[in-house]
Design a protein around this motif. Structure first.
Motif, PDB file in Angstrom:
ATOM      1  N   ASP A 123      -4.496  -5.661  -4.864  1.00  8.12           N
ATOM      2  CA  ASP A 123      -5.571  -5.467  -3.903  1.00  8.12           C
ATOM      3  C   ASP A 123      -6.904  -5.792  -4.593  1.00  8.12           C
ATOM      4  N   SER A 124      -7.809  -6.472  -3.888  1.00  6.72           N
ATOM      5  CA  SER A 124      -9.028  -6.943  -4.545  1.00  6.72           C
ATOM      6  C   SER A 124      -9.857  -5.792  -5.115  1.00  6.72           C
ATOM      7  N   GLU A 125      -9.924  -4.676  -4.380  1.00  2.00           N
ATOM      8  CA  GLU A 125     -10.737  -3.545  -4.835  1.00  2.00           C
ATOM      9  C   GLU A 125     -10.172  -2.928  -6.114  1.00  2.00           C
ATOM     10  N   GLU A 148      -6.827   2.889   0.517  1.00  2.00           N
ATOM     11  CA  GLU A 148      -7.202   2.398  -0.813  1.00  2.00           C
ATOM     12  C   GLU A 148      -7.793   3.510  -1.669  1.00  2.00           C
ATOM     13  N   ASN A 207      -7.637   1.262   6.322  1.00  2.00           N
ATOM     14  CA  ASN A 207      -7.268   0.501   5.126  1.00  2.00           C
ATOM     15  C   ASN A 207      -8.057   1.003   3.910  1.00  2.00           C
ATOM     16  N   LYS A 208      -9.349   1.216   4.097  1.00  2.09           N
ATOM     17  CA  LYS A 208     -10.164   1.698   2.981  1.00  2.09           C
ATOM     18  C   LYS A 208      -9.736   3.107   2.601  1.00  2.09           C
ATOM     19  N   LYS A 222       0.814  -1.225   0.000  1.00  2.00           N
ATOM     20  CA  LYS A 222       0.000   0.000   0.000  1.00  2.00           C
ATOM     21  C   LYS A 222       0.840   1.264   0.000  1.00  2.00           C
TER      22      LYS A 222
HETATM   23 MG    MG Z   1      -8.378  -4.310  -0.073  1.00  2.00          MG
END
Ligand code: MG
Length: 388
Positions: free
Chosen positions: A148-150, A219, A215-216, A123
């Protein structure tokens, strides 16, 4: 032709999953280098399984131990020089950047400067140094592919689309372990409560970040840099089931989303296979058995860290680096039982108040901001300035 791969952070959660993906496609990949911290047993096991030419570890002591137990089978290096050697291994076409923390910055930048495909799971690379990394990628032609999945979801939804026709990015968030807790309950949240993530099995640090929604927030900053979308057109939505990994809304009102079971092997494999898709040997989503999916707006009162990330992202310059570093210190203190859960956000607020932003920083300035924030955060905690 098989591709050479280097994995930075091989013994962490992403690194272990990456090795599974690679071993599931033995004709497509050859692991050239592994870089890890101090988890010697796991690293030795990985060396046996993927037979790299080079391994890098954090310090000389660990290097000696690995050397003594592997003999001449593999070259062992340590420290920053070792990490950079792994990241720039001449036969590595793809570098999986999955270190946790600021230690990933320099090796990832070197890989980008060499024009390699960088599968980004670290990140800090984009949070702390988004401008530097994306500029370097433009210059060298390196492909930055999110793990990252997003971001993988958004990356997939944007394929073949024009950026000028994107209206909004929708990042989904599980809401973390404390999703439905009140502030009063959060005041007493212990380490075990916070580490009980509903959907994803991840490292401890990111699981805490998931509970604070930090975390979000990070992101959101990553998405800003990765896709070149301004902050006011990036939204976060709480989606407890973690099935819709994120979505893109276009100017005509159409929304494209990517769905899948919450399993990191899928986005890791896509980062390696892109622009192709390879057979996925993992559990599949049965849409006919999904039932209902929920979506709702995040509560800014209960989860202020999300707002701090937007604030830091908009402030730009060294602010996200300072926020990220302070957060690392605060989360570590919480995990060691030294501060209560809500003191994490207190530390972050204080750091953002105190930090004097420098704009368009070079990497040295970012590392300065990182060090400053770490030191200051530790001081604030030691002086009890954040106790509630
Ligand atoms: Mg993520």
């Amino acid at each position: 032709m098989s591709k050479g791969v280097a994995i930075l952070g091989s013994t962490g959660s992403i690194g272990c999953n990456a090795i599974e993906v690679i071993l599931a496609h033995p004709d497509r990949f050859v692991v050239k280098a592994l870089a890890a911290g101090r988890n010697v047993e796991r690293l030795l096991d990985q060396i046996d399984r993927v037979r790299p030419e080079l391994v890098a570890v954090s310090d000389e002591e660990t290097a000696k131990e690995v050397r003594s137990r592997t003999g001449r089978r593999v070259e062992v290096m340590w420290g920053e020089a070792g990490m950079v050697a792994a990241a720039t291994h001449p036969e590595a076409d793809v570098v999986i950047s999955a270190f946790v923390g600021a230690v990933g910055l320099i090796p990832t930048l070197r890989a980008i400067q060499q024009g390699k495909r960088v599968a980004l799971a670290n990140k800090e690379t984009l949070v702390a140094a988004g401008e530097i990394m994306t500029e370097a990628a433009k210059r060298s032609g390196a492909e930055l592919v999110p793990v990252d999945s997003e971001h993988s979801a958004i990356f997939q939804c944007l394929r073949g689309e024009r950026r000028t026709e994107v209206d909004r990015l929708w990042l989904t968030a599980s809401g973390g372990a404390l999703r439905d807790w009140s502030r009063e309950q959060m005041m007493r949240a212990g380490v075990q409560d916070v580490l009980r993530h509903p959907n994803w099995t991840m490292g401890n640090k990111i699981t805490v970040d998931s509970a604070t929604l930090m975390n979000k927030g990070f992101e959101v900053i990553e998405a800003h840099w990765l896709f070149g979308i301004p902050f006011d057109r990036i939204s976060v939505v709480i989606h407890p089931e973690s099935i819709v990994h994120s979505a893109v809304e276009f100017v005509d009102g159409s929304v494209l989303a990517q769905l899948g079971v919450p399993d990191m092997r899928l986005p890791i494999q896509y980062a390696l296979s892109y622009p192709e898709r390879w057979e996925g040997k993992w559990p599949r989503l049965s849409m006919d058995r999904l039932g209902s999916l929920q979506f709702r707006a995040p509560d800014p009162e209960r989860f202020p860290c999300l707002g701090y990330a937007y604030e830091a992202g908009r402030a730009g310059g060294t602010m996200p680096a300072a926020l990220n570093a302070a957060n690392e210190v605060a989360v570590d203190l919480f995990l060691r039982g030294r501060i209560p859960f809500l003191a994490i956000e207190d530390i972050l607020v204080r750091i953002m108040d105190l930090h004097e932003v420098r704009h368009h920083p070079d990497l040295e300035t970012i590392l300065w901001a990182d060090a400053w924030a770490r030191e200051t955060a530790a001081e604030l905690a030691a002086k009890g300035r954040v106790a509630r």
